[in-house]
Design an enzyme around this catalytic site. Structure first.
Site, mmCIF file in Angstrom:
data_model
loop_
_atom_site.group_PDB
_atom_site.id
_atom_site.type_symbol
_atom_site.label_atom_id
_atom_site.label_comp_id
_atom_site.label_asym_id
_atom_site.label_seq_id
_atom_site.Cartn_x
_atom_site.Cartn_y
_atom_site.Cartn_z
ATOM 1 N N GLY A 57 0.785 -1.238 0.000
ATOM 2 C CA GLY A 57 0.000 0.000 0.000
ATOM 3 C C GLY A 57 0.813 1.283 0.000
ATOM 4 N N GLY A 58 1.988 1.234 -0.587
ATOM 5 C CA GLY A 58 2.820 2.443 -0.668
ATOM 6 C C GLY A 58 2.091 3.588 -1.383
ATOM 7 C CG ASP A 115 -0.467 -7.320 -4.870
ATOM 8 O OD1 ASP A 115 0.264 -6.347 -5.116
ATOM 9 O OD2 ASP A 115 -0.037 -8.505 -4.872
ATOM 10 C CB ILE A 166 -4.455 -6.990 -12.982
ATOM 11 C CG1 ILE A 166 -4.174 -6.261 -11.662
ATOM 12 C CG2 ILE A 166 -4.845 -6.014 -14.080
ATOM 13 C CD1 ILE A 166 -2.891 -5.505 -11.585
ATOM 14 C CD GLU A 167 -2.928 -11.130 -15.359
ATOM 15 O OE1 GLU A 167 -3.170 -10.478 -14.331
ATOM 16 O OE2 GLU A 167 -2.043 -11.997 -15.412
ATOM 17 C CB SER A 192 3.869 -0.153 -8.316
ATOM 18 O OG SER A 192 3.323 0.801 -7.475
ATOM 19 C CB CYS A 251 10.317 -3.196 -11.198
ATOM 20 S SG CYS A 251 10.881 -4.006 -9.701
ATOM 21 C CB SER A 306 7.168 -0.775 -0.892
ATOM 22 O OG SER A 306 6.111 0.131 -0.752
HETATM 23 N N1 SAH Z 1 3.578 -0.460 -4.813
HETATM 24 C C1 SAH Z 1 3.491 -1.701 -4.118
HETATM 25 C C2 SAH Z 1 4.367 -2.804 -4.656
HETATM 26 C C3 SAH Z 1 4.309 -3.096 -6.102
HETATM 27 S S1 SAH Z 1 5.284 -4.503 -6.496
HETATM 28 C C4 SAH Z 1 3.818 -1.469 -2.641
HETATM 29 O O1 SAH Z 1 3.869 -0.345 -2.188
HETATM 30 O O2 SAH Z 1 4.041 -2.449 -1.925
HETATM 31 C C5 SAH Z 1 4.272 -5.319 -7.629
HETATM 32 C C6 SAH Z 1 3.086 -6.003 -6.992
HETATM 33 O O3 SAH Z 1 2.271 -6.501 -8.060
HETATM 34 C C7 SAH Z 1 3.430 -7.218 -6.134
HETATM 35 O O4 SAH Z 1 2.870 -7.033 -4.853
HETATM 36 C C8 SAH Z 1 2.787 -8.394 -6.851
HETATM 37 O O5 SAH Z 1 2.207 -9.332 -5.956
HETATM 38 C C9 SAH Z 1 1.704 -7.719 -7.662
HETATM 39 N N2 SAH Z 1 1.327 -8.399 -8.918
HETATM 40 C C10 SAH Z 1 2.162 -8.857 -9.865
HETATM 41 N N3 SAH Z 1 1.474 -9.356 -10.906
HETATM 42 C C11 SAH Z 1 0.167 -9.213 -10.606
HETATM 43 C C12 SAH Z 1 -1.036 -9.530 -11.306
HETATM 44 N N4 SAH Z 1 -0.992 -10.102 -12.488
HETATM 45 N N5 SAH Z 1 -2.224 -9.245 -10.717
HETATM 46 C C13 SAH Z 1 -2.258 -8.652 -9.477
HETATM 47 N N6 SAH Z 1 -1.136 -8.328 -8.788
HETATM 48 C C14 SAH Z 1 0.057 -8.594 -9.338
#
Ligand code: SAH
Length: 405
Positions: A47-48, A67, A90-91, A109, A112, A390
């Protein structure tokens, strides 16, 4: 370049080095100034983005956070219990479901790893990019376009095909956008009172460019005070020595940053030393094996390397370690150390009292407030993993403010 307010943009930071990001604003019309913005937080992790939204004081409500990571979701719920959290991919979300959320803003986010220097740079062919491409496909088909979009990623994203796809989609949808490659120290401490717009003068752009190019440099020179062309380098202290894998440029950059009094010292982010700290000290095996690969910082330093998700587990390149015996000279420890037998090496290295930063300290460096916590069952290693994914809350908060202008 157009007026900043019309071409908003920004990035957060996946880590404490530079990260690129894109933020975008839809064409004018239908602005809902008074009502709270409905925010969709994708790849929400711990949750950043939500924390940054809170810090920005925007009148906004996260209507859904998405997530797949169960543990990250536990931490999210612990801190934002009233936010609807969708523990799914998400898909797996249909166009209809997205439409029903009727959101005004997307904060996201995406993973990466497909874009990092140390990753395989699979870019759009990496399966982890699939969900992002799915979002791009959905975006133009939404009944109502969101007004704002902010994306955070790592250095490397700016030269990816995924980024080109994003820009193509933003153009199709009529968004105005701007991209940044940012370092938290540039934004938050070096120029605290300056407008972000001013940060992107040539001077600062040069600074960031300079720092990032030195990061990728692989040259090695033995004497840090002699340049590659034989010229003498005056900026380093007498007796400075190079770690095995450190370049002269990196060392100079570190030295300059440590001497820049506009940047806060690490000690401001540290917990008090207590008995529980013993678990964070580097074990002898790591000291002996990785001594030359460590990035060692003192509480009075004003820099660290990026804390990634392998921190505390893998030693190389995952984040700095803290020298708690502050009066011991690194030079005296490392001088001719390779000629010593193991036991003596260990005695010397142990004198530095090196420890890992605690998860709380990394959270502090990321700008998470003290009330942000982790459920008890989350282990230290898991905290490092989650924090490593994060971002820097203060940077993103500032960008959200600018975006909403
Ligand atoms: N901004 C976030 C971290 C992002 S890291 C923070 O503050 O913690 C990327 C995140 O995307 C990870 O937690 C991972 O579990 C999630 N993720 C990756 N692929 C995904 C998908 N296809 N559907 C949903 N979540 C996904």
């Amino acid at each position: 370049m157009g007026r900043w307010e019309r071409k908003s943009g920004g990035t957060g930071g996946r880590c404490s080095e530079r990260q690129p990001g894109v933020s975008a604003r839809a064409p004018a019309g239908g602005c809902r100034r008074m009502a709270a913005l409905r925010v969709l937080e994708l790849y929400s992790g711990i949750g950043g983005m939500h924390q940054a939204l809170k810090e920005s004081y925007a009148s906004a409500e996260v209507v859904a956070a998405v997530d797949v990571n169960t543990l990250a979701n536990e931490v999210y719920k612990h801190n934002f219990p009233s936010t609807p959290l969708w523990a799914k991919t998400i898909e797996g979300i249909t166009l209809k479901e997205f439409d029903r959320l009727s959101f005004d803003m997307i904060l996201m986010s995406p993973p990466c790893q497909p874009f990092t220097r140390i990753g395989l740079q699979g870019d759009v062919s990496d399966p982890r990019t699939k969900s992002f491409l799915y979002i791009l496909d959905i975006l133009p088909r939404l009944q109502k376009l969101p007004k704002y979009l902010l994306l955070e990623n790592v250095k490397g994203f700016e030269s990816s095909s995924a980024r080109n796809e994003l820009l193509r989609t933003l153009e199709i949808c009529g968004f105005k956008y701007q991209e940044f490659l940012l370092s938290p120290t540039c934004i938050l401490t070096r120029f605290p009172d300056q407008d972000l717009e001013d940060l992107f003068t040539d001077k600062v752009a040069d600074k960031v460019g300079e720092a990032s190019s030195s990061l990728s440099s692989e040259e090695k020179y033995l004497d840090p005070n002699i340049g590659p062309d034989g010229s003498s380098k005056k900026r380093l202290p007498k007796g400075a020595f190079l770690f095995k894998l450190e370049t002269v440029e990196e060392m100079e950059r570190k030295h300059d940053q440590d001497n820049d009094s506009s940047i806060q010292m690490l000690k401001d982010f540290l917990e008090e030393e207590n008995e529980e700290m013993s678990q964070y000290f580097l074990p002898p095996k790591s000291l002996l094996r990785y001594a030359f690969l460590l990035d060692i910082v003192k509480p009075t330093c004003r820099r660290s390397t990026c804390f990634t998700k392998g921190y505390g587990h893998y030693v190389e390149g995952t984040g700095s370690v803290l020298q708690t015996a502050v009066n011991v000279q690194l030079e005296s420890v490392f001088k001719h150390i390779e000629e010593l037998p193991e036991e003596e090496k260990l005695i010397r290295l142990s004198a530095l009292k090196l420890r890992y930063f605690t998860p709380r300290e990394i959270a502090n460096l990321h700008g998470f407030p003290l009330e942000f916590g982790f459920p008890d069952k989350v282990t230290i290693k898991q905290c490092y993993r989650l924090l490593g994914n994060s971002l820097n809350v203060h940077v993103v908060a500032k960008l959200i403010s600018v975006l909403l202008g």
